[in-house]
Design an enzyme around this catalytic site. Structure first.
Site, short mmCIF file in Angstrom:
data_model
loop_
_atom_site.label_atom_id
_atom_site.label_comp_id
_atom_site.label_asym_id
_atom_site.label_seq_id
_atom_site.Cartn_x
_atom_site.Cartn_y
_atom_site.Cartn_z
CB SER A 657 0.91 -8.88 -44.86
OG SER A 657 1.88 -9.82 -44.49
CG ASP A 730 -2.54 -15.30 -41.43
OD1 ASP A 730 -1.75 -15.92 -42.17
OD2 ASP A 730 -2.51 -14.07 -41.29
CG HIS A 764 -1.28 -13.76 -45.06
ND1 HIS A 764 -1.14 -13.21 -43.81
CD2 HIS A 764 -0.55 -12.97 -45.90
CE1 HIS A 764 -0.35 -12.15 -43.88
NE2 HIS A 764 0.01 -11.99 -45.14
#
Length: 792
Positions: A657, A730, A764
């Protein structure tokens, strides 16, 4: 695409023969597989009144076929339309009950009938019953359990709707709960159709963050409205009888009012938005009697469109109900129009409305900063009120008399303060299921992690509400991490204790005596063979840094091994705060399936959780992002070389991330690393134009900064190999799969070396066993290929 085909075959959506012509999911080394395949530790869930214990054994991963279930992605939600449940549920495989305060108490196994996936265990407030949900292909049932007999009964004709309110409940008393169910009589779902998507912006500022799975058509609106609609049902757990409250609606919040005097509900209404997610849609707030009579509409909150960055809606917002007999209602109103850029002596105020809920509410408290949270105390007379100054990341908390007199500030500190953090209120459960802050002789009980330069030692304090002074009632020993859970009038303390080698277990303390109530043992002995050491050092400007040095089981002193640096940047407005350690060595370390620490089992040195602080004025902290990353990285590598464990010619950098964003920037702007791993990141900040992470300026307010920190625009400078991994679905704001796709294309088009892996059905974070195993294999193979001994 190749992995997608194989996953479809596993899910039964594609013939396996078609998948076998393409590469399948790969498995990591035997050592890593052993860790990945270890069952999850059981959850230990004491009943609210601390007489019973539920031992819940859950699956460690959701099945890939479960992630591949037919789903709708609407208004920021992802759900199975057949069962009205979220995608990726982790099921309960075994459930046991026993008396809590006897370590050798016999266990009672609860039979969980097949088929279906069991989930969402919740104790009734008195611990005599509990509720569970069972997801079937076409339904999500509600079941009631009897604690004494360890038996289950299904509540007839009730199918819980978890589309908007996942597990939302309001306990009227220990035997009655209000839940949200699919209406028994509803028409067929709207048929799919094709229509143009039309949006309009009529000259009004609307700085919206980037979101996934938004509504795109009138058809989407109809589907969302159909599947999100639910009926409030009052369920008697003893008789299993139900009573409908009000009419079906798009309910997303239920709160018990007082001691069961009513229910406070919030439901969505039109107009919906194609640029906002469901939680920003207009909402109606209503008060209901236990018999289902609507007593009052309290407010209609508007669509959260055109709200300034870090702003709030004007008018009433954030509604609360007293958990005590007074049954008062509270909400917050902005005094600055909701705009943080507008100068104002007070930002917010707290309002109160008393039974019989007629007339106007009156003001309880004004706040100089923005409202943060309200926690009612168990004395029925006070609450802990917190506000936050977001411009300098500062918070204040007040002891608030709910009637008549002025509040008193108890404490204030930086939002990211660790060493001097006073903790949070210790909570206890009332008979109506509400959690309240526990007091003792008029003072507040506070529990916190007790961070200090040597680690964390959780504590329980009694804080005076008169002057904020504290008296320590308990603090964990240095070698253990023992978190207080409950404090009784007879001064008995229930804690959850763990060490570096012992998983969390319940302990009952009475004075100097400590009784172990559970005996959960270490289930990952292979991880204990890794050598872990917390290393601290300073970067060039004196800011304290740290990392966990993780050495392979076969490491010999003096070896210089290939190394992976894994990190995640954090922004601070104060160098002292940035220097506070956020690591502790006295906690058990369960390792997630995608944790790169497992790569030490394949022989690599891993510098785990390397701190990457970025220090500066939070209004412009991103201006120095690249330079401070470089300073951090240089200090980390220098320290690793000083320790004599790292071959400086063979070091990789990675992150997930925001950490992926960091790693790619380091490859673009330095020559410190041989290669990189970037998972689920964002690399082009012009695609997140209204802020990201701690950045609150828009692209047009800080264009040079947005361009400078976007590694996509420097792809031609990335000559070291880069592994990109991203979940196909995601839905994290800003990190759409397109970010990795476009960076890969930029690298391929400018002569870079890159590999892009897209994981089917994953979001994610990556959940399925097939996915986490493949991620570990990809990372290990990548390091093996790019960290080989260089030729002389």
């Amino acid at each position: 695409m190749r992995l997608i085909c194989f996953a479809l075959a596993l899910a039964g959506l594609l013939p396996l023969a078609a998948a076998q012509t393409r590469p399948a999911y790969q498995q990591p080394s035997a050592a890593i597989r052993e860790v990945l395949d270890t069952p999850a530790l059981p959850r230990l869930l004491p009943s609210p009144e601390r007489s019973q214990l539920a031992i819940i054994e859950q699956a460690r991963y959701p099945a890939l076929a479960d992630l591949a279930r037919p789903q709708l992605r609407l208004a920021g939600l992802r759900f199975d339309p057949r069962s009205a449940t979220p995608i990726g549920l982790v099921g309960i495989e075994r459930l046991r009950l026993r008396a809590l305060r006897q370590a050798d108490a016999p266990e009672r196994s609860v039979t969980l009938p097949k088929p279906g996936l069991w989930h969402s265990f919740v104790w009734a407030p008195d611990g005599q019953r509990f509720v569970l949900e069972r997801r079937l292909d076409q339904a999500n049932e509600l079941w009631v359990g009897d604690t004494a007999s360890a038996t289950l009964q299904r509540v007839p004709k009730v199918n819980i709707n978890n589309v908007l309110a996942d597990g939302e409940q309001a306990w009227l008393n220990p035997e009655e709960v209000v839940v949200l169910s699919i209406p028994q009589r509803r028409s067929a779902a709207p048929h799919a159709s094709v229509a143009p998507m039309v949006q309009e912006s009529l000259g009004r500022n609307s700085p919206e963050r980037t979101h996934a799975d938004l509504l795109r058509s009138v058809q989407d609106e109809a589907l969302f409205e159909f599947h999100a609609q639910s009926q409030m049902l009052r369920v008697n757990l003893r008789s299993l009888r139900t009573q409908a409250l009000g009419s079906p609606g798009l309910y997303h919040s239920l709160t018990t009012v007082g001691e069961g005097q009513g229910v406070l509900s919030e439901r969505l209404v039109r107009p919906f938005s194609y640029t906002l997610i469901w939680s920003d849609f207009p909402s109606v707030v209503e008060l209901w009697s236990p018999e289902g009579k609507r007593l009052r509409e309290l407010a209609r909150t508007p669509l959260r469109q055109g709200v300034a960055i870090d702003g709030v809606i004007p008018g009433p917002r954030q509604f609360f109900a007293s958990p005590h007999k007074d049954a008062a209602l509270y909400w917050v109103e902005a005094l600055d129009g909701g705009n943080p850029a507008q100068r104002a002596a007070f930002r917010d105020r707290l309002m109160r409305l008393d039974p019989p809920y007629q007339g106007e509410a009156y003001e309880v408290q004004r706040m100089p900063y923005r409202f943060a949270r309200l926690r009612f105390a168990d004395d029925g007379q006070h609450a802990l009120l917190s506000e936050e100054d977001r411009s300098r990341a500062w918070t204040r908390s007040y002891w608030l008399p709910l009637r008549g007199t002025q509040s008193r500030m108890l404490f204030e500190h930086a939002v990211r303060e660790r060493y001097r953090h006073p903790g949070s209120p210790l909570l206890r459960t009332l008979p109506n299921g509400r959690l309240v802050a526990q007091t003792q002789q008029g003072d507040l009980l506070m529990v916190g992690p007790g961070a200090n330069p040597r680690g964390e030692r959780p504590f329980l304090d009694r804080m005076s509400v008169r002057d904020g002074s504290t008296a320590r009632l308990f603090q964990s020993a240095e070698q253990a991490y023992e978190m207080p859970l409950a404090w009784s009038e007879d001064r008995r303390l229930l804690t959850l204790r763990e060490t570096a080698t012992e998983p969390p277990n319940l302990v009952l303390r009475e004075g100097a005596q400590a009784q172990a109530l559970t005996r959960i043992s270490d289930n990952q002995p292979r991880l204990r063979k890794l050598r872990r050491e917390l290393v601290t050092f300073k970067r060039a400007d004196g800011v304290e840094l740290s990392f966990w040095l993780v050495l392979p089981p076969d490491y010999r002193d003096g070896e210089h091994r290939p190394t992976l640096v894994w990190a995640y940047p954090m922004e601070f407005n104060d160098a002292t705060l940035a220097s506070q350690l956020a690591a502790t060595g006295n906690r058990y370390q369960p390792v997630s399936g995608i944790n790169p620490q497992l790569l030490a089992l394949d022989g690599y040195v891993v510098l785990m959780d390397a701190t990457m602080p970025v220090v500066g004025d939070l209004r412009a902290v991103s201006d120095g992002f690249i330079e401070q990353l470089m300073m951090n990285a240089r200090a980390i590598l220098d320290k690793a070389e000083d320790l004599g464990v790292t071959d400086p010619r063979r070091v990789a950098v990675g992150g997930h991330s925001y950490g992926a964003f960091m790693a790619t920037n380091l490859l673009a702007h330095t020559k410190l690393f041989r290669c990189g791993i970037a998972r689920s990141g964002a690399y082009n900040r012009t695609l997140t134009p209204f802020g990201f992470q701690s950045e609150r300026r828009s692209l047009w307010d800080a264009k040079e900064t947005y361009l400078r920190v976007s590694p996509f625009l420097y792809a031609h400078q990335i000559k070291e190999p880069l592994l990109l991994i991203h979940g196909e679905y995601d839905n994290n704001p800003g990190t759409f799969p397109m970010q990795s796709e476009r960076l890969y294309q930029a690298l391929a088009g400018t002569g870079g070396s890159a590999r892009y892996v897209q994981l089917p059905f994953e979001g994610h974070g990556y959940q399925a066993r097939e996915s986490v195993g493949h991620v570990q294999w990809e990372m290990s193979q990548w390091l093996r290929s790019c960290l080989r001994e260089p030729k002389n």
